[in-house]
Design an enzyme around this catalytic site. Structure first.
Site, PDB file in Angstrom:
ATOM      1  NE  ARG A  12      -2.527  -0.993   3.538  1.00  0.00           N
ATOM      2  CZ  ARG A  12      -2.434  -2.171   4.137  1.00  0.00           C
ATOM      3  NH1 ARG A  12      -2.877  -3.249   3.522  1.00  0.00           N
ATOM      4  NH2 ARG A  12      -1.910  -2.293   5.341  1.00  0.00           N
ATOM      5  CG  MET A  13       2.885   3.211   3.353  1.00  0.00           C
ATOM      6  SD  MET A  13       2.404   4.925   2.975  1.00  0.00           S
ATOM      7  CE  MET A  13       3.996   5.643   2.555  1.00  0.00           C
ATOM      8  N   GLY A  98      10.811   4.354   6.902  1.00  0.00           N
ATOM      9  CA  GLY A  98       9.472   4.547   7.441  1.00  0.00           C
ATOM     10  C   GLY A  98       8.969   3.317   8.165  1.00  0.00           C
ATOM     11  CB  THR A  99      10.478  -0.056   8.544  1.00  0.00           C
ATOM     12  OG1 THR A  99      10.609  -0.196   7.123  1.00  0.00           O
ATOM     13  CG2 THR A  99      10.112  -1.392   9.163  1.00  0.00           C
ATOM     14  N   PRO A 123       8.881   8.078  12.728  1.00  0.00           N
ATOM     15  CG  PRO A 123       7.867   8.805  14.693  1.00  0.00           C
ATOM     16  CD  PRO A 123       9.135   8.925  13.904  1.00  0.00           C
ATOM     17  CG  HIS A 155      -3.072   3.138  12.467  1.00  0.00           C
ATOM     18  ND1 HIS A 155      -2.670   3.658  13.675  1.00  0.00           N
ATOM     19  CD2 HIS A 155      -2.400   3.833  11.510  1.00  0.00           C
ATOM     20  CE1 HIS A 155      -1.784   4.621  13.460  1.00  0.00           C
ATOM     21  NE2 HIS A 155      -1.606   4.750  12.162  1.00  0.00           N
ATOM     22  CG  HIS A 156      -5.038   0.086   8.103  1.00  0.00           C
ATOM     23  ND1 HIS A 156      -4.331  -1.094   8.042  1.00  0.00           N
ATOM     24  CD2 HIS A 156      -4.119   1.083   7.985  1.00  0.00           C
ATOM     25  CE1 HIS A 156      -3.050  -0.836   7.874  1.00  0.00           C
ATOM     26  NE2 HIS A 156      -2.886   0.485   7.837  1.00  0.00           N
ATOM     27  CE  LYS A 159       0.580   1.124  12.905  1.00  0.00           C
ATOM     28  NZ  LYS A 159       1.700   1.041  11.952  1.00  0.00           N
ATOM     29  N   GLY A 165       4.007   3.510  15.563  1.00  0.00           N
ATOM     30  CA  GLY A 165       5.247   4.253  15.719  1.00  0.00           C
ATOM     31  C   GLY A 165       4.998   5.721  15.985  1.00  0.00           C
TER      32      GLY A 165
END
EC number: 1.17.1.8
Length: 269
Positions: A12-13, A98-99, A123, A155-156, A159, A165
């Protein structure tokens, strides 16, 4: 113009990052990778993302195309990100991370790598969220000693880590402003008869539901009044655009560990 490689391009990202790079005047898409077992290996990344033919084929290992890119943007999983950090060290590349969900040993590996290569790690890459971090520092200095502090994040359903984060980053900003370490004051779960709340703790609550992109609220609750600082994301492109901005900023920087505070120059506020 910075040449960007996207790790985890089909996620997605990853797809949003591809679109963000495609729309940037400061970056060009130069490489993309997916896990070795993916059916998308060898597929044109532009066509995969619905942008038309790009001439960039998805590879199973960015080590195969190190001459093609300057910076990796990695929003994958800790084990994959750590491999890409090693790759960047070997080939003198920069990385935007971004992890989330790293273990303490994983964080130490990143910290050591930043002595050899430029690293941006945050984060959350939303400009708004990083402004919130700064606002939380100021609020904590004014109100923190007199309030109960709670952080709620949503969140969705997909996740995989909790708390997020970003929520942890909010807690770190608040705790640091009050002269504490988050690990000493954080309470991540309450159940049953918990007893009275201690004054110095920072509580966390987590929601996982539906397709929520990301919502975070920090609450400073006193007797008779409550201040809430909230950020709501409605589109993942917010995070992707911020990460691409970070990649452009990071290009040709000296080795070091940087955050979005550095990218946005928030310490001057």
């Amino acid at each position: 113009m910075v040449r960007v490689a996207i790790a985890g391009a089909a996620g997605r990202m990853g797809r949003n990052l591809i679109k963000a790079v495609n729309g940037s005047q400061f970056a060009v898409l130069a490489a993309a990778s997916e896990r070795p077992e993916s059916s998308l290996i060898g597929v044109d990344v532009g066509e995969m993302a619905g942008l038309g033919k790009s001439g960039i084929l998805i590879v199973d290992d960015l080590a195969k195309v190190t001459d093609d890119f300057d910076v990796i943007i990695d929003f994958t999983l800790p084990i994959s990100t750590l491999k890409n950090i090693e790759l960047c060290q070997e080939h003198n590349k920069a990385i935007v991370i971004g992890t989330t969900g790293f273990s303490e040993p994983g964080k130490e590996i990143i910290d050591q790598a930043s002595k050899e290569i430029p690293v941006v790690m945050a984060p959350n890459y939303s400009v708004g969220v990083n402004l919130v971090f700064k606002l939380l520092e100021k609020a904590a200095k004014v109100m923190g000693d007199y309030c109960d502090i709670e952080i709620v994040e949503a969140h969705h359903r997909y996740k995989v880590d909790a708390p997020s984060g970003t929520a942890i980053g909010m807690g770190e900003a608040i705790a640091g402003a009050m002269g504490n370490k988050l690990e000493d004051v954080a309470v991540y779960a309450r159940e049953g008869i918990t007893g009275e709340r201690s004054k110095d703790e920072i509580g966390f609550a987590t929601i996982r539901a539906g397709d929520i992109v990301g919502e975070h609220t920090a609450m400073f609750a006193d007797i008779g009044e409550r201040v809430e600082i909230t950020h709501k994301a409605t589109d993942r492109m917010t995070f992707a655009n911020g990460a691409v901005r970070a990649s452009h900023w990071l290009h040709k920087k000296e080795p070091g560990f940087y955050t979005m505070h550095d990218v946005l120059n928030l310490d001057q506020i």
